[in-house]
Design a protein around this motif. Sequence first.
Motif, PDB file in Angstrom:
ATOM      1  N   VAL A  35       0.847  -1.192   0.000  1.00  0.00           N
ATOM      2  CA  VAL A  35       0.000   0.000   0.000  1.00  0.00           C
ATOM      3  C   VAL A  35       0.884   1.243   0.000  1.00  0.00           C
ATOM      4  O   VAL A  35       1.823   1.349   0.795  1.00  0.00           O
ATOM      5  CB  VAL A  35      -0.922   0.016   1.241  1.00  0.00           C
ATOM      6  CG1 VAL A  35      -1.706   1.317   1.316  1.00  0.00           C
ATOM      7  CG2 VAL A  35      -1.879  -1.172   1.198  1.00  0.00           C
ATOM      8  N   ASP A  51      -0.480   7.037  -0.186  1.00  0.00           N
ATOM      9  CA  ASP A  51      -1.818   7.594  -0.408  1.00  0.00           C
ATOM     10  C   ASP A  51      -2.915   6.635   0.028  1.00  0.00           C
ATOM     11  O   ASP A  51      -4.102   6.863  -0.248  1.00  0.00           O
ATOM     12  CB  ASP A  51      -1.998   7.965  -1.884  1.00  0.00           C
ATOM     13  CG  ASP A  51      -1.841   6.761  -2.816  1.00  0.00           C
ATOM     14  OD1 ASP A  51      -1.511   5.653  -2.321  1.00  0.00           O
ATOM     15  OD2 ASP A  51      -2.030   6.925  -4.035  1.00  0.00           O
ATOM     16  N   GLU A  52      -2.524   5.532   0.702  1.00  0.00           N
ATOM     17  CA  GLU A  52      -3.435   4.503   1.208  1.00  0.00           C
ATOM     18  C   GLU A  52      -4.046   3.650   0.101  1.00  0.00           C
ATOM     19  O   GLU A  52      -4.957   2.867   0.345  1.00  0.00           O
ATOM     20  CB  GLU A  52      -4.545   5.095   2.083  1.00  0.00           C
ATOM     21  CG  GLU A  52      -4.034   5.757   3.356  1.00  0.00           C
ATOM     22  CD  GLU A  52      -5.126   6.029   4.365  1.00  0.00           C
ATOM     23  OE1 GLU A  52      -6.321   5.981   3.984  1.00  0.00           O
ATOM     24  OE2 GLU A  52      -4.794   6.254   5.548  1.00  0.00           O
ATOM     25  N   ARG A  53      -3.524   3.745  -1.119  1.00  0.00           N
ATOM     26  CA  ARG A  53      -4.007   2.920  -2.222  1.00  0.00           C
ATOM     27  C   ARG A  53      -3.006   1.797  -2.507  1.00  0.00           C
ATOM     28  O   ARG A  53      -1.808   1.966  -2.342  1.00  0.00           O
ATOM     29  CB  ARG A  53      -4.205   3.766  -3.486  1.00  0.00           C
ATOM     30  CG  ARG A  53      -5.275   4.847  -3.322  1.00  0.00           C
ATOM     31  CD  ARG A  53      -5.479   5.630  -4.609  1.00  0.00           C
ATOM     32  NE  ARG A  53      -6.424   6.720  -4.418  1.00  0.00           N
ATOM     33  CZ  ARG A  53      -7.733   6.595  -4.497  1.00  0.00           C
ATOM     34  NH1 ARG A  53      -8.268   5.416  -4.798  1.00  0.00           N
ATOM     35  NH2 ARG A  53      -8.531   7.630  -4.313  1.00  0.00           N
ATOM     36  N   LYS A  59      -7.156   0.666  -5.426  1.00  0.00           N
ATOM     37  CA  LYS A  59      -8.165   0.810  -4.379  1.00  0.00           C
ATOM     38  C   LYS A  59      -7.510   1.253  -3.079  1.00  0.00           C
ATOM     39  O   LYS A  59      -6.350   0.957  -2.817  1.00  0.00           O
ATOM     40  CB  LYS A  59      -8.875  -0.530  -4.109  1.00  0.00           C
ATOM     41  CG  LYS A  59      -9.964  -0.922  -5.076  1.00  0.00           C
ATOM     42  CD  LYS A  59     -10.631  -2.197  -4.601  1.00  0.00           C
ATOM     43  CE  LYS A  59     -11.775  -2.599  -5.507  1.00  0.00           C
ATOM     44  NZ  LYS A  59     -12.886  -1.633  -5.458  1.00  0.00           N
ATOM     45  N   ARG A  60      -8.264   1.934  -2.228  1.00  0.00           N
ATOM     46  CA  ARG A  60      -7.799   2.219  -0.869  1.00  0.00           C
ATOM     47  C   ARG A  60      -7.949   0.954  -0.024  1.00  0.00           C
ATOM     48  O   ARG A  60      -8.895   0.183  -0.213  1.00  0.00           O
ATOM     49  CB  ARG A  60      -8.619   3.353  -0.252  1.00  0.00           C
ATOM     50  CG  ARG A  60      -8.403   4.705  -0.918  1.00  0.00           C
ATOM     51  CD  ARG A  60      -9.143   5.803  -0.187  1.00  0.00           C
ATOM     52  NE  ARG A  60      -8.953   7.090  -0.832  1.00  0.00           N
ATOM     53  CZ  ARG A  60      -7.913   7.886  -0.624  1.00  0.00           C
ATOM     54  NH1 ARG A  60      -6.977   7.520   0.234  1.00  0.00           N
ATOM     55  NH2 ARG A  60      -7.807   9.038  -1.248  1.00  0.00           N
ATOM     56  N   TRP A  61      -7.001   0.764   0.901  1.00  0.00           N
ATOM     57  CA  TRP A  61      -7.073  -0.433   1.750  1.00  0.00           C
ATOM     58  C   TRP A  61      -8.360  -0.461   2.555  1.00  0.00           C
ATOM     59  O   TRP A  61      -8.847  -1.538   2.931  1.00  0.00           O
ATOM     60  CB  TRP A  61      -5.849  -0.533   2.660  1.00  0.00           C
ATOM     61  CG  TRP A  61      -5.718   0.562   3.696  1.00  0.00           C
ATOM     62  CD1 TRP A  61      -4.955   1.685   3.617  1.00  0.00           C
ATOM     63  CD2 TRP A  61      -6.378   0.623   4.974  1.00  0.00           C
ATOM     64  NE1 TRP A  61      -5.093   2.451   4.753  1.00  0.00           N
ATOM     65  CE2 TRP A  61      -5.949   1.819   5.605  1.00  0.00           C
ATOM     66  CE3 TRP A  61      -7.264  -0.210   5.649  1.00  0.00           C
ATOM     67  CZ2 TRP A  61      -6.403   2.198   6.877  1.00  0.00           C
ATOM     68  CZ3 TRP A  61      -7.711   0.164   6.910  1.00  0.00           C
ATOM     69  CH2 TRP A  61      -7.283   1.350   7.513  1.00  0.00           C
ATOM     70  N   THR A  62      -8.927   0.710   2.821  1.00  0.00           N
ATOM     71  CA  THR A  62     -10.149   0.798   3.615  1.00  0.00           C
ATOM     72  C   THR A  62     -11.336   0.121   2.928  1.00  0.00           C
ATOM     73  O   THR A  62     -12.303  -0.264   3.594  1.00  0.00           O
ATOM     74  CB  THR A  62     -10.501   2.266   3.890  1.00  0.00           C
ATOM     75  OG1 THR A  62     -10.585   2.976   2.646  1.00  0.00           O
ATOM     76  CG2 THR A  62      -9.430   2.929   4.747  1.00  0.00           C
ATOM     77  N   GLU A  63     -11.271  -0.023   1.594  1.00  0.00           N
ATOM     78  CA  GLU A  63     -12.368  -0.646   0.860  1.00  0.00           C
ATOM     79  C   GLU A  63     -12.413  -2.163   1.052  1.00  0.00           C
ATOM     80  O   GLU A  63     -13.399  -2.799   0.663  1.00  0.00           O
ATOM     81  CB  GLU A  63     -12.255  -0.321  -0.627  1.00  0.00           C
ATOM     82  CG  GLU A  63     -12.361   1.165  -0.946  1.00  0.00           C
ATOM     83  CD  GLU A  63     -12.240   1.444  -2.426  1.00  0.00           C
ATOM     84  OE1 GLU A  63     -13.091   0.938  -3.202  1.00  0.00           O
ATOM     85  OE2 GLU A  63     -11.289   2.141  -2.828  1.00  0.00           O
ATOM     86  N   ARG A 112      -6.878   1.923  12.148  1.00  0.00           N
ATOM     87  CA  ARG A 112      -6.312   3.275  12.300  1.00  0.00           C
ATOM     88  C   ARG A 112      -5.912   3.551  13.750  1.00  0.00           C
ATOM     89  O   ARG A 112      -4.923   4.249  14.004  1.00  0.00           O
ATOM     90  CB  ARG A 112      -7.336   4.319  11.837  1.00  0.00           C
ATOM     91  CG  ARG A 112      -7.583   4.335  10.339  1.00  0.00           C
ATOM     92  CD  ARG A 112      -8.280   5.618   9.922  1.00  0.00           C
ATOM     93  NE  ARG A 112      -8.629   5.650   8.524  1.00  0.00           N
ATOM     94  CZ  ARG A 112      -7.789   5.907   7.525  1.00  0.00           C
ATOM     95  NH1 ARG A 112      -6.518   6.140   7.813  1.00  0.00           N
ATOM     96  NH2 ARG A 112      -8.199   5.936   6.278  1.00  0.00           N
ATOM     97  N   ARG A 148       5.654   3.171   2.418  1.00  0.00           N
ATOM     98  CA  ARG A 148       4.606   2.244   2.004  1.00  0.00           C
ATOM     99  C   ARG A 148       4.434   1.160   3.071  1.00  0.00           C
ATOM    100  O   ARG A 148       5.273   1.013   3.951  1.00  0.00           O
ATOM    101  CB  ARG A 148       4.946   1.610   0.655  1.00  0.00           C
ATOM    102  CG  ARG A 148       4.966   2.615  -0.493  1.00  0.00           C
ATOM    103  CD  ARG A 148       5.229   1.941  -1.820  1.00  0.00           C
ATOM    104  NE  ARG A 148       6.504   1.229  -1.813  1.00  0.00           N
ATOM    105  CZ  ARG A 148       6.861   0.335  -2.742  1.00  0.00           C
ATOM    106  NH1 ARG A 148       6.026   0.028  -3.715  1.00  0.00           N
ATOM    107  NH2 ARG A 148       8.042  -0.255  -2.677  1.00  0.00           N
TER     108      ARG A 148
END
Length: 242
Positions: free
Chosen positions: A150, A153-155, A177-181, A192, A232
Amino acid sequence: MHSDGSLSILHVDDDESFGDLVQTYLERATDLDCEIRSRTSPADALDVLRDDDTDVDCVVSDYRMPGTDGIEFLRAVRETHPELPFLLFSGERTDDVAAEIVRAGVTDYIQKGYGTDQYTMLVRRVEHAVDADGRFDADESLELDAVGIVGSDERFDRVDPGYAGLYDYDPAEVEGKRWTELHPDDEVRHIRTHVLPVVQGGGQWTGRSTGLRADGSTFTESKLVTALDDDRLLIAVSAVSP
């Protein structure tokens, strides 16, 4: 650990001058009381570990060495010292060896570079590795064979097919994709609050998490998260059977 509380670290690198440099930085670190044993070959290092009169708290090894590599050396170490923290300090790009080092059970990986930042990071990673609360379970790591990286930018910059498949995606669908997805909202908050602070502080986090599949269903995953030198994140996961 020595009777005075200092750590005993075994450093292995076929470049003797680099070994001297690592020894200098580690032994002069104000927040790490340690003694370094430097060896230029895994065979000599194994002799140190086989010496009953020698206690070693942590191994720091190069990856590419004549006739062998750090992973083969790690496997030899694990035969007699299954729980000894083992860090790779190497010039190899993390992207190129990420899956291999996770499957092999490497405790942590730090990429060599110029300047003092890498040595500061090495000090922090050694401190974390020898902390009993932060020690990585080598047996569990063998099951963590799906790897993603990752960006800041969290993607996701990159994932292997196994990682994407756990969430019912193709790799191309996950990259970007963002890891949050890939987690439900409550798990995102947990990561977090409890995971990222550990990783951003120079340590690594291992434990169980909740994954979110493409169809909206969830599953329990075993996970390792560690920070790379360029900010990263390296994430390794496997599904936990119900």
